[in-house]
Motif scaffolding. Structure first.
Motif, PDB file in Angstrom:
ATOM      1  N   VAL A 166      -8.588  -8.484   2.082  1.00  0.00           N
ATOM      2  CA  VAL A 166      -7.169  -8.501   1.518  1.00  0.00           C
ATOM      3  C   VAL A 166      -7.197  -7.755   0.130  1.00  0.00           C
ATOM      4  O   VAL A 166      -7.732  -8.099  -0.785  1.00  0.00           O
ATOM      5  N   PRO A 167      -6.922  -6.284   0.333  1.00  0.00           N
ATOM      6  CA  PRO A 167      -7.147  -5.525  -0.655  1.00  0.00           C
ATOM      7  C   PRO A 167      -6.115  -5.616  -1.938  1.00  0.00           C
ATOM      8  O   PRO A 167      -4.825  -5.042  -1.873  1.00  0.00           O
ATOM      9  N   GLY A 168      -6.494  -5.776  -3.145  1.00  0.00           N
ATOM     10  CA  GLY A 168      -5.861  -5.632  -4.369  1.00  0.00           C
ATOM     11  C   GLY A 168      -5.232  -7.121  -4.687  1.00  0.00           C
ATOM     12  O   GLY A 168      -5.214  -8.056  -3.834  1.00  0.00           O
ATOM     13  N   ALA A 169      -4.740  -7.164  -6.240  1.00  0.00           N
ATOM     14  CA  ALA A 169      -4.400  -8.289  -6.617  1.00  0.00           C
ATOM     15  C   ALA A 169      -3.136  -8.757  -6.046  1.00  0.00           C
ATOM     16  O   ALA A 169      -3.115 -10.174  -5.797  1.00  0.00           O
ATOM     17  N   THR A 170      -2.089  -7.956  -5.885  1.00  0.00           N
ATOM     18  CA  THR A 170      -0.862  -8.408  -5.249  1.00  0.00           C
ATOM     19  C   THR A 170      -1.053  -9.057  -3.865  1.00  0.00           C
ATOM     20  O   THR A 170      -0.476 -10.136  -3.587  1.00  0.00           O
ATOM     21  N   ALA A 171      -1.600  -8.452  -3.241  1.00  0.00           N
ATOM     22  CA  ALA A 171      -2.186  -8.814  -1.739  1.00  0.00           C
ATOM     23  C   ALA A 171      -2.839 -10.015  -1.754  1.00  0.00           C
ATOM     24  O   ALA A 171      -2.412 -11.090  -1.054  1.00  0.00           O
ATOM     25  N   VAL A 200       0.915  -1.325   0.006  1.00  0.00           N
ATOM     26  CA  VAL A 200      -0.001   0.049   0.030  1.00  0.00           C
ATOM     27  C   VAL A 200       1.016   1.053  -0.035  1.00  0.00           C
ATOM     28  O   VAL A 200       1.948   1.078   0.936  1.00  0.00           O
ATOM     29  N   ARG A 201       0.826   2.159  -1.014  1.00  0.00           N
ATOM     30  CA  ARG A 201       1.431   3.433  -0.955  1.00  0.00           C
ATOM     31  C   ARG A 201       1.202   4.301   0.469  1.00  0.00           C
ATOM     32  O   ARG A 201       0.116   4.771   0.196  1.00  0.00           O
ATOM     33  N   THR A 202       2.120   4.225   1.222  1.00  0.00           N
ATOM     34  CA  THR A 202       2.101   5.025   2.472  1.00  0.00           C
ATOM     35  C   THR A 202       3.410   5.272   2.875  1.00  0.00           C
ATOM     36  O   THR A 202       4.277   5.122   1.890  1.00  0.00           O
ATOM     37  N   GLY A 212       3.983  -0.169 -10.741  1.00  0.00           N
ATOM     38  CA  GLY A 212       2.732   0.578 -10.355  1.00  0.00           C
ATOM     39  C   GLY A 212       1.374  -0.312 -10.120  1.00  0.00           C
ATOM     40  O   GLY A 212       0.755  -0.029  -9.107  1.00  0.00           O
ATOM     41  N   PHE A 213       1.218  -1.128 -10.790  1.00  0.00           N
ATOM     42  CA  PHE A 213      -0.121  -2.036 -10.854  1.00  0.00           C
ATOM     43  C   PHE A 213      -0.118  -2.823  -9.568  1.00  0.00           C
ATOM     44  O   PHE A 213      -1.160  -3.307  -9.079  1.00  0.00           O
ATOM     45  N   ALA A 214       0.986  -2.981  -8.782  1.00  0.00           N
ATOM     46  CA  ALA A 214       1.054  -3.840  -7.811  1.00  0.00           C
ATOM     47  C   ALA A 214       0.552  -3.255  -6.414  1.00  0.00           C
ATOM     48  O   ALA A 214       0.588  -3.897  -5.583  1.00  0.00           O
ATOM     49  N   TRP A 215       0.775  -1.803  -6.621  1.00  0.00           N
ATOM     50  CA  TRP A 215       0.329  -1.167  -5.256  1.00  0.00           C
ATOM     51  C   TRP A 215      -1.097  -0.821  -5.281  1.00  0.00           C
ATOM     52  O   TRP A 215      -1.985  -0.652  -6.133  1.00  0.00           O
TER      53      TRP A 215
END
Ligand SMILES: NC(=O)c1ccc[n+]([C@@H]2O[C@H](COP(=O)([O-])OP(=O)(O)OC[C@H]3O[C@@H](n4cnc5c(N)ncnc54)[C@H](OP(=O)(O)O)[C@@H]3O)[C@@H](O)[C@H]2O)c1
Length: 266
Positions: free
Chosen positions: A234-239, A190-192, A209-212
């Protein structure tokens, strides 16, 4: 199962609200009309966020700055919270350290356990009885996909997040039928400010970029999950890939891979 509707006196308490996922959680709850108590150490940031949210939404926002890794400060804070009507507790503050545990600063490692583990447990133990007494409430715990498997060169963090993941999912089961619900937010990337705090430099450049996902995406998914009584978000494809990979790949295979990955991060 859903969370209590906002009332003038009720408060959603959010730890780690001065940046990243916690700040975005504050916005997600305020947008739904919930008044808030924001907790972190950087009081100036909390006040700036409180002013923004009070201007943008019809909510009250209180600030209670606290170093949650400090056991005495935490005890005083929890005493103050017990005087309030806490509808939802988002136990989100946390940080990571990377490197061989013997090379890392022992005091910082201890703080990591105090913040990511002991503080989360203290909040649950303090706040849950009141929620159970009125048969309503919500607990959102920010764990991580890092808590699914052993992670050499990220050992303390992975172990703390294993605690958060297991505590949260256990409570989810234990609380069934009580009117109180508990949801785990288990993010991947997550971009933080997380990478900067862990001294990882330009970590964003190591993954495409798409991994975040953004903090706002993670927070909104978490709040929706809590509202609908989900066990794990579990938010997002990478996670999601990390989540499945970490749970089902034999640890004998993962251990050397992750040792290299995390060893190369710094
Ligand atoms: N970003 C990711 O890729 C990722 C992935 C998986 C899980 N997570 C988890 O998500 C949660 C939120 O992290 P984030 O990504 O939003 O990182 P972040 O932007 O660095 O936010 C961390 C928050 O924790 C607070 N905090 C740190 N130490 C504290 C202390 N001693 N006392 C009180 N508050 C403290 C920080 O506030 P102050 O510095 O003002 O105190 C900040 O508000 C953490 O539990 C993290 O482990 C993040």
């Amino acid at each position: 199962m859903t969370i209590p509707l906002p009332t003038p006196d009720s408060r959603v308490v959010i730890t780690g609200a001065s940046s990243g996922i916690g700040e975005a959680l504050a916005e997600s709850f305020a947008r739904r009309g919930h008044s808030l108590i924001l907790i972190a150490r950087r009081e100036d940031r909390l006040h700036a966020l409180a002013d923004t949210l009070k201007t943008r939404y019809i909510v009250d926002v209180d600030v209670d700055a606290c170093d949650l890794a400090d056991a005495s400060a935490r005890t005083l804070l929890l005493g103050r919270l017990l005087d309030r009507d806490i509808s939802v507790a988002c136990l989100n503050a946390g940080f990571a350290t990377y490197g061989a545990i013997a090379d890392l600063d022992a005091i910082r490692e201890h703080e990591e356990v105090e913040l990511n583990v002991v503080a989360v447990h203290d909040f649950v133990v303090a706040l849950l009885p009141r929620m159970l007494g009125r048969s309503s409430g919500g607990i959102l715990i920010t764990g991580s996909t890092a808590g699914n498997q052993p992670s050499p060169n990220n050992a303390t963090y992975a172990a703390t997040k294993a605690f958060a993941n297991t505590l949260s999912e256990s409570l989810h089961g234990e609380l069934a039928g009580t009117g109180v619900t508990c949801t785990l937010l288990a993010p991947g990337p997550v971009r933080t400010e997380f990478g900067a705090v862990a001294d990882l430099g330009a970590i964003e450049k190591r993954l495409p970029g798409f991994a975040w996902v953004t903090a706002e995406q993670a927070a909104e998914a978490a709040v929706r999950g809590l509202e609908s009584g989900k066990r794990r978000v579990v938010p997002g494809a990478t996670a999601k890939l990390q989540d499945v990979g970490g749970k089902y790949t034999p640890h004998s295979i993962l251990n050397p891979i992750l040792r290299k990955v995390y060893g190369d991060l710094r």
